[in-house]
Design an enzyme around this catalytic site. Structure first.
Site: not given
Ligand code: PMP
Length: 283
Positions: A32, A147, A179, A203
């Site tokens: 996603y 993702k 994270e 991620l």
């Molecule tokens: N880590 C995880 C596990 C996430 O689900 C997200 C949100 N998608 C992020 C980090 C932050 O990613 P982004 O800045 O691209 O929204």
């Protein structure tokens, strides 16, 4: 009426039909993306496209129309009259529908592609006060860089935080802070900005990347290095980042107050610069 995108068509949500054989349903076999619309443009759509293509490649899902996403995402915004609002578009691509079997369908089936848009009001107040978060052992798999829609460890952990009145769950793997359940995390220790390096344990957040660029432009010292849980008492500031919260200060983590218990100066500088960048893009 809400119009969504489903396998090349714009239809109402009620008209969407997904097979019970869909591998997204059976195996969470899909990826996603979430992109944010700032009253006229998507922020860093290129960054999101690069990550989407990487996630699809890593799972060997062959969606030949990946490059159509920017176009139909914008159409979704317009069809749903969200142009002048802050909004999000969620996209999910699964391997498609085939009789349940662990191996991939042979011959190939078409992926299932679904996207929808919604408007929302940003959490302005929380950015002023900061949030409280819990700490928990990282119970996820070791491909957090993808993702994937397989988010059960994330939802279970976030629910635990939610039930305790906390706004995020931050993961710790082998003593190192990785994270959040849906965010990246940054720390400030003696003026240096720390965040976990890109690896299979986090991620690669699009917001994270842009924050690192902005911080570097501000002359802030950066170390892409994991912070040990037992060094948290030396942390003066913390914040999480993601597409919906942007830069969100963390004032309490795992029951311990961070710094003075209010958003710190480095966090404020980065948050202000991020807002300035958005405003300049609005033109
Ligand atoms: N880590 C995880 C596990 C996430 O689900 C997200 C949100 N998608 C992020 C980090 C932050 O990613 P982004 O800045 O691209 O929204």
């Amino acid at each position: 009426m809400e119009t969504v995108y489903f396998n090349g068509k714009f239809i109402t949500k009620e008209e969407v039909k997904i097979s019970p054989d869909d591998r997204g349903f059976l195996f969470a076999d899909g990826v996603y993306e979430v992109v944010r619309w700032y009253q006229g443009f998507f922020y860093d759509l290129n960054g999101h496209m690069t990550r989407l293509k990487r996630s699809l490649r890593e799972l060997r899902i062959n969606w030949t129309d990946t490059d159509s996403f920017p176009d139909f995402a914008e159409k979704l915004i317009k069809i749903n009259s969200l142009e002048n609002q802050t909004a999000m578009v969620y996209l999910q691509v699964t391997r498609g529908a085939a009789r349940r079997s662990h191996n991939f369908p042979k011959p190939d089936v078409l992926p299932t592609v679904y996207a929808y848009a919604w408007g929302f009001l940003p959490e302005v107040k929380l950015k002023e006060t900061g949030i409280k978060a819990m700490l928990k052992e990282d119970i996820r798999w070791s491909r957090c860089d993808i993702k994937s829609v397989a988010l059960l460890p994330n939802t279970l952990s976030f629910q635990e935080a939610h039930e305790n009145g906390l706004k995020e769950c931050i993961f710790v793997r082998n003593g190192l802070i990785t994270e959040g359940s849906h965010s990246n995390i940054f720390f400030v220790i003696n003026g240096t900005l720390y965040t976990h390096p890109e690896s299979n344990y986090v991620l690669s957040g699009i917001t994270r990347k842009n924050i690192l660029r902005i911080a570097e432009d501000c002359g802030i010292k950066i170390r892409e290095e994991a912070v040990e849980e037992n060094r948290l008492r030396f942390v003066q500031e913390a914040f999480i980042s993601n597409t919906s919260a942007e830069v969100m200060p963390v004032t309490e983590l795992g029951g311990n107050t961070i710094g003075d218990g209010v958003p710190g100066p480095v966090t404020r500088i980065i948050s202000d610069k991020f807002d300035n960048e958005i405003n300049s893009l609005k033109g």
